[in-house]
Every structure is written in C-alpha cells, then in structure tokens.
Design an enzyme around this catalytic site. Structure first.
Site, short mmCIF file in Angstrom:
data_model
loop_
_atom_site.label_atom_id
_atom_site.label_comp_id
_atom_site.label_asym_id
_atom_site.label_seq_id
_atom_site.Cartn_x
_atom_site.Cartn_y
_atom_site.Cartn_z
N GLU A 1 0.83 -1.21 0.00
CA GLU A 1 0.00 0.00 0.00
C GLU A 1 0.86 1.26 0.00
O GLU A 1 1.24 1.78 1.05
CB GLU A 1 -0.94 0.00 1.22
CG GLU A 1 -1.87 1.21 1.25
CD GLU A 1 -2.83 1.25 2.45
OE1 GLU A 1 -2.74 0.37 3.32
OE2 GLU A 1 -3.67 2.15 2.49
N LYS B 1 -2.44 -2.06 -3.19
CA LYS B 1 -3.50 -1.21 -2.63
C LYS B 1 -3.11 0.25 -2.85
O LYS B 1 -2.47 0.87 -1.99
CB LYS B 1 -3.68 -1.52 -1.14
CG LYS B 1 -4.71 -0.64 -0.44
CD LYS B 1 -5.13 -1.20 0.91
CE LYS B 1 -6.01 -0.22 1.67
NZ LYS B 1 -6.68 -0.81 2.83
C1 5MM Z 1 -8.60 1.57 8.40
O1 5MM Z 1 -7.53 2.51 8.40
C2 5MM Z 1 -6.25 1.91 8.30
C3 5MM Z 1 -5.45 2.12 9.51
O2 5MM Z 1 -4.85 3.34 9.62
P1 5MM Z 1 -3.84 3.66 10.88
O3 5MM Z 1 -2.71 2.70 10.82
O4 5MM Z 1 -3.44 5.07 10.60
O5 5MM Z 1 -4.62 3.54 12.14
C4 5MM Z 1 -5.59 2.33 6.97
O6 5MM Z 1 -4.28 1.87 6.81
C5 5MM Z 1 -6.42 1.77 5.87
O7 5MM Z 1 -6.23 0.39 5.78
C6 5MM Z 1 -6.11 2.36 4.51
O8 5MM Z 1 -5.54 3.61 4.55
C7 5MM Z 1 -7.40 2.45 3.75
O9 5MM Z 1 -8.37 3.08 4.52
P2 5MM Z 1 -9.25 4.22 3.85
O10 5MM Z 1 -10.04 4.80 5.00
O11 5MM Z 1 -8.31 5.19 3.22
O12 5MM Z 1 -10.12 3.50 2.84
#
Ligand code: 5MM
Length: 341
Positions: free
Chosen positions: A178, A220
């Site tokens: 990602e 991702k």
């Molecule tokens: C769910 O959010 C994930 C965790 O973030 P932190 O490590 O900052 O707590 C994040 O990594 C998420 O898997 C991705 O960014 C995708 O989430 P979004 O909200 O952008 O779809």
C-alpha cells in the site's frame, strides 16, 4: 515459498466483485472514529464494534473477501468466547493483519514520514500465520506539498514496502503493498498522477530488486484524485480514466489484483470511481476495494456505541459492501443509493 498457494489467496482476495474490509485502525485512529460517534474508546467497545461487522452474515459471505485486522483484534474473542478470527473464517472470508507499526518523521526530510516495523517482522509473521492470517498489510504514506515528496521519501518507503513484501512471502503470507499518496493537499489530479506514477514505478522496481513474486501480492493504491483543498475538481469519468491509464503504465499484468484505498473520499464517490473504472473494462488485473472509511462510516454512525443499534449498523454495512461489490463488477448505478436511502 509456495507461490501457487500465495497466488490463489491473492486471487481470492480480489476476484468476483468481492473486496477487503480494512478494519485495521490502530487504537489512536479508532479513537478518532469513536469520538465522532460519542463512543468511549475501550477494548470492549472496539471488540463489540468489530464483532458486529464480522457477524454480518450477508456482507461477510457475499461481498467481503478478507478483513485486515489490527494486532489487538487478531487475538481478541467475541462476547461468547469465539475468537474473532474464527467468525471471519466461518463467514468464508480470509483474515489478514496490518503489520506496519505506523510512521515516524523521516530524518533530513521535513514534513515527510517513513513507515516503521521491519525489525521484528521475521519473528512476528509466523505467529500471525499460526493465528490464521493469510495476508498482511503495510502502508507507506506520501504527502504532496511545497517541495515534497522528496526522492528520499519515495525511495526509502518503496524499499521498506519491498522488504516487508519479501518477508511476508517467505512466511507464506500474501503482502498487500500500500503506497498511499495522500489527498490532503491543494494539488490537482494531474499532480496526483505524477507523484503516484513516481511512487508506483519506484515500488515495483524495489519489488523486482528484492525478488518479490508479483503473482503473490495485492496492490493497494490511491486513485488519481485532486487534493481535498484543490480548486480544480475532477469528474468521476476523469478520475476513472486517469487512474486506469496510470495503473496500466505502472503495474505489471502479473499482479493478480488491485484493491483501492478510499483515502478520505465520500462513500459514494469511492463506489462511483471504482464502478467507472470497471466499466472501462479490459483490464489485466481484478480491480476491487479495500476500504476503511468508505465502508465503515455509515455503520459506525448507525451503531453510535449502542447495542440497540446493532441491526441498523449491520444493515448499513450490508448496503455499503453490496454497493462496492457491484462497483467491482462495473454493475453499480447511482439510483441504487437513492432507493436504499
Ligand atoms: C482503516 O484505516 C487503516 C489504519 O490506519 P492507521 O494505521 O493510521 O490507524 C488504513 O491503513 C487503511 O487500511 C487504509 O488507509 C485504507 O483506509 P481508507 O479509510 O483510506 O479507505
């Protein structure tokens, strides 16, 4: 490494319209989500909230291929004592685990971040495999602003992503790679395109140097969207065309599937963009979702920390998961949202 098995898992994560529920918010991030619904950030509340999603049979069986868990959750048990991982498996979905340990400032690069967590990863991965994880996730964060990103941020983050991916595959775990270019800035879609292109090219170069088998990963990425503070908006079709053009230029066809992050887009925007890309068609990889906020904002609001609202939260989760499932097949229509409302 058994590449045929890794490939099977990567395909199962991204095929037939199913997508990934990113429920891997760290304790600090879930606090922000819970603050917004006036819910205390306790271990029990985090468990109850995640349990309600994993027990949403229709969503989990029909629309969700896998769930990214946070370290706390992979060891947690449901109220009746069943491990949460078992609930996911019983629904026919694949458990996964976020293995990065968040970000720290990158030395000599003001305003830029490097993702941490490589040092103990070789010891942690076998334990996660034993706990049921068949895929993992590592997120690199690239910001666009005055004078950034630097090549140092792009290259060190790409290098770490490839180190993580190689370690996962050596432990029979599919790495979700990602590299997220944030949509927080004032930049337009074309600047997002240029930076994402640089980051993806560098990431695939590092994956190659470190001998990562592309057939056994899931990418991702962010979509090509303008920053939230940009004055230049982009239509759904423009986002779809630019994102598909970019991915075709950067992502080898050996990669089985691409599962987008939502990155702060509204629920419906994230769905509409995914749908428009799949309507373009003729793509070398499966294109689906791995959304956190765009799948969970509606169920979180409906739940608001109250047991009496579990049914409403599950209905909201089913709806969002189904809309994204249709989008991953290019079969979503805007009026399906209105009918549900
Ligand atoms: C769910 O959010 C994930 C965790 O973030 P932190 O490590 O900052 O707590 C994040 O990594 C998420 O898997 C991705 O960014 C995708 O989430 P979004 O909200 O952008 O779809």
């Amino acid at each position: 490494m058994n590449l045929a098995d890794l490939n099977k898992v990567a395909i199962a994560m991204t095929a037939n319209g199913k997508g990934i529920l990113a429920a891997d918010e760290s304790t600090g991030t879930i606090k922000k989500r819970f603050d917004a619904i006036a819910t205390e950030n306790t271990e029990d509340n985090r468990r109850d909230y995640r349990e309600l999603m994993f027990r949403t049979a229709e969503a989990m069986k029909s629309y969700i291929s896998g769930v990214i868990l946070y370290d706390e959750t992979i060891w947690q048990k449901a109220k009746d004592g069943t491990p949460l991982v078992k609930l996911i498996e019983q629904a026919g979905a694949i458990p996964g685990i976020k293995v990065d340990e968040g970000t720290k400032p990158l030395p000599n690069c003001p305003g830029e971040l490097i993702t941490m967590g490589l040092d103990k990863l070789p010891d942690r991965l076998p334990k996660y495999y034993e706990a049921g994880a068949r895929f993992a996730k590592w997120r690199a964060v690239i910001d666009i602003g005055a004078g950034i990103p630097s090549y140092a941020a792009i290259s060190t983050n790409a290098h770490a992503l490839a180190r993580y991916a190689a370690l996962c595959q050596a432990n029979q775990i599919v790495p979700i790679v990602e590299p997220e270019v944030l949509m927080d800035g004032e930049h337009d879609a074309d600047q997002c395109y240029m930076v994402t292109e640089f980051m993806l090219k560098e990431t695939f170069q590092q994956l190659y140097y470190q001998k990562v088998a592309l057939e056994g990963i899931v990418l991702k990425p962010n979509m090509v969207v303008p920053g939230k503070k940009s004055s230049k908006k982009a239509s759904v079709q423009e986002v779809a065309e630019k994102t598909v053009k970019l991915l075709k230029a950067c992502v080898p066809g050996a990669v089985p599937g691409i599962a987008f992050l939502s990155g702060g887009q509204s629920d419906e925007e994230a769905t509409a963009h995914l749908d428009a890309m799949n309507k373009i068609g003729n793509l070398p990889w499966n294109l689906t979702f791995s959304y956190g906020r765009a799948l969970q904002a509606a169920p979180q609001k409906a739940w608001s920390g109250k047991a009496a609202n579990v049914g409403a939260a599950q209905a909201a989760f089913i709806h969002r998961a189904k809309m994204n499932y249709l989008a991953a097949k290019g079969e979503w229509k805007a009026d399906l949202e209105k009918k549900a409302a």
